[in-house]
Structure formats: C-alpha cells, structure tokens
Write an enzyme that holds these catalytic residues in place. Sequence first.
Site, PDB file in Angstrom:
ATOM      1  CG  ASP A  33     -37.663  43.137   8.769  1.00  0.00           C
ATOM      2  OD1 ASP A  33     -37.329  44.284   9.114  1.00  0.00           O
ATOM      3  OD2 ASP A  33     -36.984  42.416   8.015  1.00  0.00           O
ATOM      4  CG  ASP A 169     -33.471  47.060   7.308  1.00  0.00           C
ATOM      5  OD1 ASP A 169     -32.924  45.979   7.008  1.00  0.00           O
ATOM      6  OD2 ASP A 169     -34.674  47.167   7.617  1.00  0.00           O
TER       7      ASP A 169
HETATM    8  C1  DX5 Z   1     -37.469  45.464   4.441  1.00  0.00           C
HETATM    9  C2  DX5 Z   1     -36.974  44.970   5.773  1.00  0.00           C
HETATM   10  C3  DX5 Z   1     -35.524  44.587   5.747  1.00  0.00           C
HETATM   11  C4  DX5 Z   1     -35.269  43.329   4.932  1.00  0.00           C
HETATM   12  C5  DX5 Z   1     -33.862  43.355   4.421  1.00  0.00           C
HETATM   13  O1  DX5 Z   1     -38.723  46.002   4.593  1.00  0.00           O
HETATM   14  O2  DX5 Z   1     -37.132  45.992   6.729  1.00  0.00           O
HETATM   15  O3  DX5 Z   1     -35.060  44.406   7.071  1.00  0.00           O
HETATM   16  O4  DX5 Z   1     -35.498  42.167   5.709  1.00  0.00           O
HETATM   17  O5  DX5 Z   1     -33.697  42.420   3.414  1.00  0.00           O
HETATM   18  P1  DX5 Z   1     -32.421  42.400   2.457  1.00  0.00           P
HETATM   19  O6  DX5 Z   1     -31.208  42.377   3.348  1.00  0.00           O
HETATM   20  O7  DX5 Z   1     -32.586  41.156   1.650  1.00  0.00           O
HETATM   21  O8  DX5 Z   1     -32.473  43.650   1.622  1.00  0.00           O
HETATM   22 ZN    ZN Z   2     -36.009  45.714   8.561  1.00  0.00          ZN
END
Ligand code: DX5
Ligand code: ZN
Length: 206
Positions: A33, A169
């Site tokens: 990210d 995601d």
């Molecule tokens: C949110 C990110 C995601 C995040 C996912 O803006 O793009 O990739 O890291 O986190 P979880 O799996 O905890 O929802």
């Molecule tokens: Zn992400």
Amino acid sequence: MITVWPAILEHDLQSIQQRINAVAGLVEEVHLDIMDGDFVPNTTVNDPAGISRLDWKGLKVSLHLMIKHPELQVRNWALSNVSSMVVHREVVNNMDSLIQLLHGINVPLGIALNPHTPSYEVTPYLDQLAFVMIMGVEPGFAAQGFNSDVLEKIRYLREQKPTLPIAVDGGVSLKTKAALVEAGATILCANSYLFKADNLIEAYHE
Ligand code: DX5
Ligand code: ZN
C-alpha cells in the site's frame, strides 16, 4: 484458482522489511500500500528509492497506488520486482493514456474501484487490464469492516468477462472469503487477517 496476496500497509521501511521477512518463502507476491495523504487521509512510505533498497527476498510486489496524479509517478515506481501497479479509477482522467503509459514501461495495470465507484467505469477497458481490484473498504486504513454491497460488482464483472482476474482488497478474512470467491474474486489481498493472526502460516493456508 485463488491467490492470496499479503497486504503491507506500513509507515516506515523497517516495518515493511519485517512484513517481507514474515511472508518470504510462503508466497511469491505481496500487495504494498502506497498512500500520499492526499487521495486518502493516511500516508505510508512513498519513496521508490527506499522501497527498492529493501531486501525483497525474491518476492514480487503489486503496488497499490493510493495517490493523486499517478500518471506523474508510475515511471519512478517501475522497480525491478514490481509485477503490477494498481491505480484508482477515481483519479484517472484519461484511461487510454494511462493504459498506454503502463504498456510503455511494460508494467501490468490493475484498476481499483472504491466501494461507491460503479463497475461501468471500468467495463470498457477490461480487455486492456491485467485485473480489476474491488475495494471492500474505503481506502486509507486496514482493519475496517467489509462492505458487502461490493459483492454485486464482483458478480457483474465476472459475468462481463469470465477470464478476468478480480482482486479484492479490504476486509478479506475467513468470514468474507466464501462470499468473495463465490462472487468471482480470484485474488484476495489481506492485511490484518494474516498479520494479526496467531499463526500467519495457518491463516494463510485457511
Ligand atoms: C486499505 C489498503 C488495504 C489494507 C487492507 O486502504 O489498501 O490493502 O491494507 O487491510 P485489511 O485486510 O485489514 O482490510
Ligand atoms: Zn491495498
């Protein structure tokens, strides 16, 4: 065939390295990210040179660019182990020139849709994209609740193009997995479900 990409959302290089170390040998590819504090109200390491100096241990990385004006930055992010870049539809004015730009630097392009961005924003381009990524949460933070309204978009895109890889995601967990896969998702990006698990390896295999 379902692929799981561990999602890494960290604010310093050392913490990213720890995540890499935790999944090296378990997976071939991770989701990183990148946030600019402008498109989303959060920042992560936004430094291609620093990221390139990490010890990637042979891992490939799909970059999730949560940044404004991605067309000005993608060239800087074309690091040797970058396997794809994901750009948000919400910040792209000209899809055709973005597609050409990524084609020119030889990087597969995924397009992300926020929970409220409709699928028709991406359907005209499906044949030119490596994948579509459906956000299950508003981008910016990990460990938010999954918005099940987005399942409908996954189903619709799956119908439009049966061979299209569809990534999800945000909010991916053992609880949401079955519905996501049933709807047609093929790539599951998971951060807290994996990294907060008592046993990361077991959680990954589940
Ligand atoms: C949110 C990110 C995601 C995040 C996912 O803006 O793009 O990739 O890291 O986190 P979880 O799996 O905890 O929802
Ligand atoms: Zn992400």
